[in-house]
Design an enzyme around this catalytic site. Structure first.
Site, mmCIF file in Angstrom:
data_model
loop_
_atom_site.group_PDB
_atom_site.id
_atom_site.type_symbol
_atom_site.label_atom_id
_atom_site.label_comp_id
_atom_site.label_asym_id
_atom_site.label_seq_id
_atom_site.Cartn_x
_atom_site.Cartn_y
_atom_site.Cartn_z
ATOM 1 N N HIS A 108 0.859 -1.183 0.000
ATOM 2 C CA HIS A 108 0.000 0.000 0.000
ATOM 3 C C HIS A 108 0.891 1.227 0.000
ATOM 4 O O HIS A 108 1.697 1.431 0.913
ATOM 5 C CB HIS A 108 -0.928 0.023 1.215
ATOM 6 C CG HIS A 108 -1.890 1.171 1.192
ATOM 7 N ND1 HIS A 108 -3.156 1.084 0.626
ATOM 8 C CD2 HIS A 108 -1.778 2.446 1.645
ATOM 9 C CE1 HIS A 108 -3.769 2.249 0.738
ATOM 10 N NE2 HIS A 108 -2.950 3.099 1.355
ATOM 11 N N CYS A 109 0.757 2.055 -1.031
ATOM 12 C CA CYS A 109 1.603 3.230 -1.183
ATOM 13 C C CYS A 109 0.816 4.479 -0.800
ATOM 14 O O CYS A 109 -0.168 4.822 -1.469
ATOM 15 C CB CYS A 109 2.103 3.356 -2.627
ATOM 16 S SG CYS A 109 3.142 4.798 -2.903
ATOM 17 N N PRO A 110 1.214 5.182 0.257
ATOM 18 C CA PRO A 110 0.480 6.404 0.621
ATOM 19 C C PRO A 110 0.652 7.521 -0.401
ATOM 20 O O PRO A 110 -0.197 8.412 -0.483
ATOM 21 C CB PRO A 110 1.094 6.785 1.974
ATOM 22 C CG PRO A 110 2.442 6.158 1.976
ATOM 23 C CD PRO A 110 2.313 4.891 1.192
ATOM 24 N N ASN A 160 -2.030 6.941 -2.558
ATOM 25 C CA ASN A 160 -3.254 6.715 -1.785
ATOM 26 C C ASN A 160 -4.006 5.488 -2.291
ATOM 27 O O ASN A 160 -5.226 5.519 -2.472
ATOM 28 C CB ASN A 160 -4.171 7.955 -1.845
ATOM 29 C CG ASN A 160 -5.346 7.855 -0.898
ATOM 30 O OD1 ASN A 160 -5.238 7.276 0.177
ATOM 31 N ND2 ASN A 160 -6.497 8.396 -1.295
ATOM 32 N N ASN A 161 -3.276 4.415 -2.507
ATOM 33 C CA ASN A 161 -3.906 3.208 -3.016
ATOM 34 C C ASN A 161 -2.950 2.042 -2.854
ATOM 35 O O ASN A 161 -1.744 2.228 -2.665
ATOM 36 C CB ASN A 161 -4.267 3.369 -4.500
ATOM 37 C CG ASN A 161 -5.351 2.408 -4.945
ATOM 38 O OD1 ASN A 161 -5.851 1.603 -4.153
ATOM 39 N ND2 ASN A 161 -5.726 2.482 -6.206
#
EC number: 2.3.1.225
Length: 291
Positions: free
Chosen positions: A156-158, A161-162
């Site tokens: 999950h990559c902030p 945002n996904n």
């Protein structure tokens, strides 16, 4: 010495009293219009806004501090077109990576009726996520931020945002590549601009005052260097995972790797949304396992 498995509790969950598929409500009937995928996470939204702000800041410094005051019009036009094109592609890839369903498994489909409709053969096991009550395909993992199981979840990559999964990994790879390219391009232009300003009068090489010009260029230099290193590493790891058909998500359990004979590349055209069943020796026929 006795070795205790960290996933010993999953063997307990194979008992009928822990399965309880009747507690899963049927998934809602999909409407005629498909809603846009967007994760309402405060940290992720803030990181996405910061990403856009940093790209637009680089645009401002490159255009109005370095290229516009330049007397070499050919140099300004060529570098302006290249930088703006790469920046546009980076932001477009960022939007696609953020607003594309990464491969979410249908929520709440682990119902008793649905499991019976699978017509499982003896010795087959269906994996169920107890958090979102979904049947988990092979190499799917539950994301605590998206609150869904994601097929071939990498991480999950902030910043986007996904989750990075089966459906949006190509957009994430393009995003990291374009950011690395514009960072390298900005560093090269900052270096040439400093050399040009040292040779001539600082008041003639920029429309801003010399102290303001130096501060803006130094900030851009640090930003470009930081993101060049970060995105280059991410791009390399993503390309490696694609070439080896692996993901950086949680490691598969031993029972998930048993009986796996072949691999299917995530770039293949075949559908990967089917229900995954694994052969697991020593378990009861047609078992439902919470994982």
């Amino acid at each position: 010495m006795m070795l205790i498995s960290t996933h010993h509790f999953r063997d307990i969950e194979r008992k009928p009293e822990y399965l309880q598929p009747e507690k899963c409500a049927p998934p809602p009937f999909p409407g005629p219009a498909r809603t846009m995928w967007f994760i309402r996470d405060g940290c992720g939204i803030a990181c996405a806004i910061v990403t856009w702000f940093l790209v637009l800041y680089a645009e401002f410094v490159v255009l109005f501090v370095m290229l516009t005051p330049s007397r070499d019009y050919v140099y300004s036009i060529i570098n302006g077109i290249v930088f703006n094109l790469l920046a546009f592609l980076a932001l477009a890839s960022h939007c696609r990576a953020m607003l594309t369903d990464p491969g979410a498994v249908p929520k709440g489909n682990a119902t008793k009726e649905f499991i019976e409709s699978l017509q499982l053969k003896p010795g087959q096991v269906v994996y169920k996520c107890p958090k979102c009550c979904s049947i988990k395909p092979d190499r799917a993992h539950h994301c605590s931020v998206c609150k869904r199981c994601i097929r071939k979840m990498d991480h999950h990559c902030p910043w986007v945002n996904n989750c990075v999964g089966e459906n949006n990994q190509k957009y994430f790879v393009l995003f990291t590549m374009y950011i690395a390219l514009i960072s390298l391009h900005a560093l090269i232009m900052v270096g040439f601009h400093f050399l040009h300003c040292f040779e001539e009068d600082w008041t003639k090489c920029s429309s801003f005052s010399p102290p303001t010009t130096v501060i803006l260029l130094i900030l851009l230099c640090f930003e470009a260097l930081l993101f060049l290193i970060f995105t280059s590493v991410m791009f390399g790891t993503q390309v490696h995972s694609i070439c080896t058909d692996e993901t950086a998500g949680p490691a598969p359990l031993p029972h998930q790797t048993k009986g796996r004979q072949t691999r299917t590349s995530m770039w293949s055209d075949g559908p990967l949304t089917s229900i995954a069943t694994q052969t697991h020796h020593g378990t009861a026929p047609s078992a439902l396992v919470n994982v």
